[in-house]
Design a protein around this motif. Structure first.
Motif, PDB file in Angstrom:
ATOM      1  N   VAL A 119       6.103  -6.726  -7.542  1.00 16.70           N
ATOM      2  CA  VAL A 119       5.005  -6.546  -6.598  1.00 16.70           C
ATOM      3  C   VAL A 119       4.883  -5.068  -6.267  1.00 16.70           C
ATOM      4  O   VAL A 119       5.854  -4.312  -6.332  1.00 16.70           O
ATOM      5  CB  VAL A 119       5.208  -7.386  -5.318  1.00 16.70           C
ATOM      6  CG1 VAL A 119       5.163  -8.863  -5.646  1.00 16.70           C
ATOM      7  CG2 VAL A 119       6.491  -7.029  -4.613  1.00 16.70           C
ATOM      8  N   LEU A 120       3.678  -4.656  -5.925  1.00 19.83           N
ATOM      9  CA  LEU A 120       3.402  -3.254  -5.639  1.00 19.83           C
ATOM     10  C   LEU A 120       3.390  -3.021  -4.133  1.00 19.83           C
ATOM     11  O   LEU A 120       2.669  -3.682  -3.395  1.00 19.83           O
ATOM     12  CB  LEU A 120       2.044  -2.861  -6.231  1.00 19.83           C
ATOM     13  CG  LEU A 120       1.646  -1.396  -6.086  1.00 19.83           C
ATOM     14  CD1 LEU A 120       2.615  -0.488  -6.845  1.00 19.83           C
ATOM     15  CD2 LEU A 120       0.216  -1.191  -6.579  1.00 19.83           C
ATOM     16  N   THR A 124      10.916  -5.973  -7.146  1.00 15.73           N
ATOM     17  CA  THR A 124      10.960  -7.428  -7.299  1.00 15.73           C
ATOM     18  C   THR A 124      10.586  -8.018  -5.940  1.00 15.73           C
ATOM     19  O   THR A 124      10.724  -7.348  -4.901  1.00 15.73           O
ATOM     20  CB  THR A 124      12.365  -7.920  -7.697  1.00 15.73           C
ATOM     21  OG1 THR A 124      13.261  -7.654  -6.611  1.00 15.73           O
ATOM     22  CG2 THR A 124      12.849  -7.263  -8.985  1.00 15.73           C
ATOM     23  N   PRO A 125      10.109  -9.257  -5.903  1.00 12.49           N
ATOM     24  CA  PRO A 125       9.796  -9.859  -4.601  1.00 12.49           C
ATOM     25  C   PRO A 125      10.994  -9.852  -3.646  1.00 12.49           C
ATOM     26  O   PRO A 125      10.827  -9.611  -2.439  1.00 12.49           O
ATOM     27  CB  PRO A 125       9.371 -11.284  -4.965  1.00 12.49           C
ATOM     28  CG  PRO A 125       8.791 -11.144  -6.344  1.00 12.49           C
ATOM     29  CD  PRO A 125       9.675 -10.118  -7.008  1.00 12.49           C
ATOM     30  N   ALA A 126      12.202 -10.072  -4.164  1.00 16.32           N
ATOM     31  CA  ALA A 126      13.392 -10.054  -3.301  1.00 16.32           C
ATOM     32  C   ALA A 126      13.611  -8.657  -2.715  1.00 16.32           C
ATOM     33  O   ALA A 126      13.934  -8.516  -1.525  1.00 16.32           O
ATOM     34  CB  ALA A 126      14.621 -10.506  -4.084  1.00 16.32           C
ATOM     35  N   GLU A 127      13.433  -7.610  -3.520  1.00 13.09           N
ATOM     36  CA  GLU A 127      13.566  -6.243  -3.014  1.00 13.09           C
ATOM     37  C   GLU A 127      12.482  -5.948  -1.978  1.00 13.09           C
ATOM     38  O   GLU A 127      12.749  -5.346  -0.944  1.00 13.09           O
ATOM     39  CB  GLU A 127      13.442  -5.229  -4.157  1.00 13.09           C
ATOM     40  CG  GLU A 127      14.599  -5.209  -5.104  1.00 13.09           C
ATOM     41  CD  GLU A 127      14.319  -4.362  -6.343  1.00 13.09           C
ATOM     42  OE1 GLU A 127      15.300  -3.871  -6.919  1.00 13.09           O
ATOM     43  OE2 GLU A 127      13.138  -4.197  -6.740  1.00 13.09           O
ATOM     44  N   ALA A 128      11.252  -6.356  -2.293  1.00 11.30           N
ATOM     45  CA  ALA A 128      10.130  -6.107  -1.386  1.00 11.30           C
ATOM     46  C   ALA A 128      10.387  -6.741  -0.028  1.00 11.30           C
ATOM     47  O   ALA A 128      10.073  -6.147   1.013  1.00 11.30           O
ATOM     48  CB  ALA A 128       8.832  -6.635  -1.990  1.00 11.30           C
ATOM     49  N   ALA A 129      10.982  -7.935  -0.023  1.00 12.27           N
ATOM     50  CA  ALA A 129      11.278  -8.613   1.240  1.00 12.27           C
ATOM     51  C   ALA A 129      12.253  -7.817   2.103  1.00 12.27           C
ATOM     52  O   ALA A 129      12.208  -7.912   3.328  1.00 12.27           O
ATOM     53  CB  ALA A 129      11.826 -10.016   0.971  1.00 12.27           C
ATOM     54  N   THR A 130      13.090  -7.013   1.479  1.00 11.91           N
ATOM     55  CA  THR A 130      14.024  -6.190   2.262  1.00 11.91           C
ATOM     56  C   THR A 130      13.393  -4.873   2.705  1.00 11.91           C
ATOM     57  O   THR A 130      13.912  -4.228   3.616  1.00 11.91           O
ATOM     58  CB  THR A 130      15.314  -5.873   1.468  1.00 11.91           C
ATOM     59  OG1 THR A 130      14.995  -5.013   0.378  1.00 11.91           O
ATOM     60  CG2 THR A 130      15.994  -7.138   0.986  1.00 11.91           C
ATOM     61  N   LEU A 131      12.295  -4.474   2.082  1.00 12.52           N
ATOM     62  CA  LEU A 131      11.679  -3.175   2.373  1.00 12.52           C
ATOM     63  C   LEU A 131      10.580  -3.219   3.431  1.00 12.52           C
ATOM     64  O   LEU A 131      10.307  -2.204   4.072  1.00 12.52           O
ATOM     65  CB  LEU A 131      11.115  -2.570   1.086  1.00 12.52           C
ATOM     66  CG  LEU A 131      12.151  -2.190   0.031  1.00 12.52           C
ATOM     67  CD1 LEU A 131      11.479  -1.836  -1.287  1.00 12.52           C
ATOM     68  CD2 LEU A 131      13.004  -1.036   0.528  1.00 12.52           C
ATOM     69  N   LEU A 181       5.514 -11.512   6.170  1.00 11.96           N
ATOM     70  CA  LEU A 181       5.316 -10.925   4.842  1.00 11.96           C
ATOM     71  C   LEU A 181       6.597 -11.052   4.024  1.00 11.96           C
ATOM     72  O   LEU A 181       6.547 -11.338   2.821  1.00 11.96           O
ATOM     73  CB  LEU A 181       4.881  -9.459   4.965  1.00 11.96           C
ATOM     74  CG  LEU A 181       4.540  -8.738   3.663  1.00 11.96           C
ATOM     75  CD1 LEU A 181       3.505  -9.487   2.834  1.00 11.96           C
ATOM     76  CD2 LEU A 181       4.075  -7.313   3.959  1.00 11.96           C
ATOM     77  N   LYS A 182       7.739 -10.887   4.659  1.00 14.69           N
ATOM     78  CA  LYS A 182       9.019 -11.128   3.977  1.00 14.69           C
ATOM     79  C   LYS A 182       9.054 -12.544   3.410  1.00 14.69           C
ATOM     80  O   LYS A 182       9.469 -12.753   2.261  1.00 14.69           O
ATOM     81  CB  LYS A 182      10.188 -10.951   4.946  1.00 14.69           C
ATOM     82  CG  LYS A 182      10.464  -9.540   5.398  1.00 14.69           C
ATOM     83  CD  LYS A 182      11.568  -9.532   6.446  1.00 14.69           C
ATOM     84  CE  LYS A 182      11.824  -8.152   6.998  1.00 14.69           C
ATOM     85  NZ  LYS A 182      12.561  -7.284   6.093  1.00 14.69           N
ATOM     86  N   SER A 183       8.589 -13.521   4.197  1.00 13.11           N
ATOM     87  CA  SER A 183       8.572 -14.918   3.755  1.00 13.11           C
ATOM     88  C   SER A 183       7.655 -15.119   2.557  1.00 13.11           C
ATOM     89  O   SER A 183       7.981 -15.889   1.646  1.00 13.11           O
ATOM     90  CB  SER A 183       8.135 -15.841   4.896  1.00 13.11           C
ATOM     91  OG  SER A 183       9.107 -15.873   5.893  1.00 13.11           O
ATOM     92  N   ILE A 184       6.517 -14.466   2.560  1.00 17.10           N
ATOM     93  CA  ILE A 184       5.601 -14.577   1.418  1.00 17.10           C
ATOM     94  C   ILE A 184       6.283 -14.064   0.167  1.00 17.10           C
ATOM     95  O   ILE A 184       6.232 -14.700  -0.888  1.00 17.10           O
ATOM     96  CB  ILE A 184       4.281 -13.811   1.696  1.00 17.10           C
ATOM     97  CG1 ILE A 184       3.488 -14.531   2.805  1.00 17.10           C
ATOM     98  CG2 ILE A 184       3.442 -13.697   0.413  1.00 17.10           C
ATOM     99  CD1 ILE A 184       2.276 -13.763   3.298  1.00 17.10           C
ATOM    100  N   PHE A 185       6.962 -12.921   0.258  1.00 23.72           N
ATOM    101  CA  PHE A 185       7.686 -12.389  -0.907  1.00 23.72           C
ATOM    102  C   PHE A 185       8.781 -13.350  -1.358  1.00 23.72           C
ATOM    103  O   PHE A 185       8.959 -13.577  -2.552  1.00 23.72           O
ATOM    104  CB  PHE A 185       8.298 -11.023  -0.600  1.00 23.72           C
ATOM    105  CG  PHE A 185       7.294  -9.901  -0.554  1.00 23.72           C
ATOM    106  CD1 PHE A 185       6.332  -9.762  -1.539  1.00 23.72           C
ATOM    107  CD2 PHE A 185       7.308  -8.977   0.486  1.00 23.72           C
ATOM    108  CE1 PHE A 185       5.413  -8.725  -1.504  1.00 23.72           C
ATOM    109  CE2 PHE A 185       6.399  -7.949   0.530  1.00 23.72           C
ATOM    110  CZ  PHE A 185       5.452  -7.815  -0.467  1.00 23.72           C
TER     111      PHE A 185
END
Length: 153
Positions: free
Chosen positions: A38-39, A131-138, A144-148
């Protein structure tokens, strides 16, 4: 001091709350070397990681306005997003007066074909594939974390 904090939080602050304003957001994604990516872009004010988002645009469907934000904020060239939002998240946007404005962002999925190097906000933001998992931490917003996390499973 604790009583004053509670008084403000429970009685005074709610008097200044407004109904949530609506924004549209683009969850831009691709299949990369690490699988689904994801961007993320930085916000102009604080430099924190977010997804492209903005106010609805008169004459455009919400999904089309989300795509316009993806172009302006991240240089995304892609397919027209799906008509249905894949989720929503809420956050407080701080107004010039210093008061929080509650916002609900409708999130639309955008498959990225390519990224332009020259786009309207190129000198104001940074981009990052995660990655979606990384994005959720950022990102900061819990929804939004849940969506990722949901697209990662």
């Amino acid at each position: 001091m604790l009583k004053l904090d509670r008084l403000f939080r429970d009685y005074v602050a709610p008097m200044f709350r407004r109904p949530k304003r609506l924004q549209v957001a683009a969850l831009c994604h691709r299949t990369g070397k690490r699988g689904k990516e994801v961007l993320l872009v930085t916000s102009r004010g604080t430099g924190r990681w977010i997804i492209p988002k903005g106010w609805p645009i008169r004459g455009l469907a919400s999904s089309e306005a989300a795509m316009q934000e993806a172009w302006e904020e991240a240089g995304v060239k892609g397919d027209t997003p799906q008509d249905q939002a894949i989720g929503t998240y809420s956050y407080d946007k701080w107004s010039n007066s210093g008061l929080p404005v509650p916002v609900e962002a409708l999130v639309y999925s955008v498959e990225v074909d390519s990224l332009a190097q020259d786009f309207p906000e190129a000198h104001q933001r940074r981009r990052r594939w995660a990655t979606p998992a990384e994005a959720a931490t950022l990102v900061d917003e819990p929804e939004l974390k849940s969506i990722f996390r949901n697209i990662d499973s």
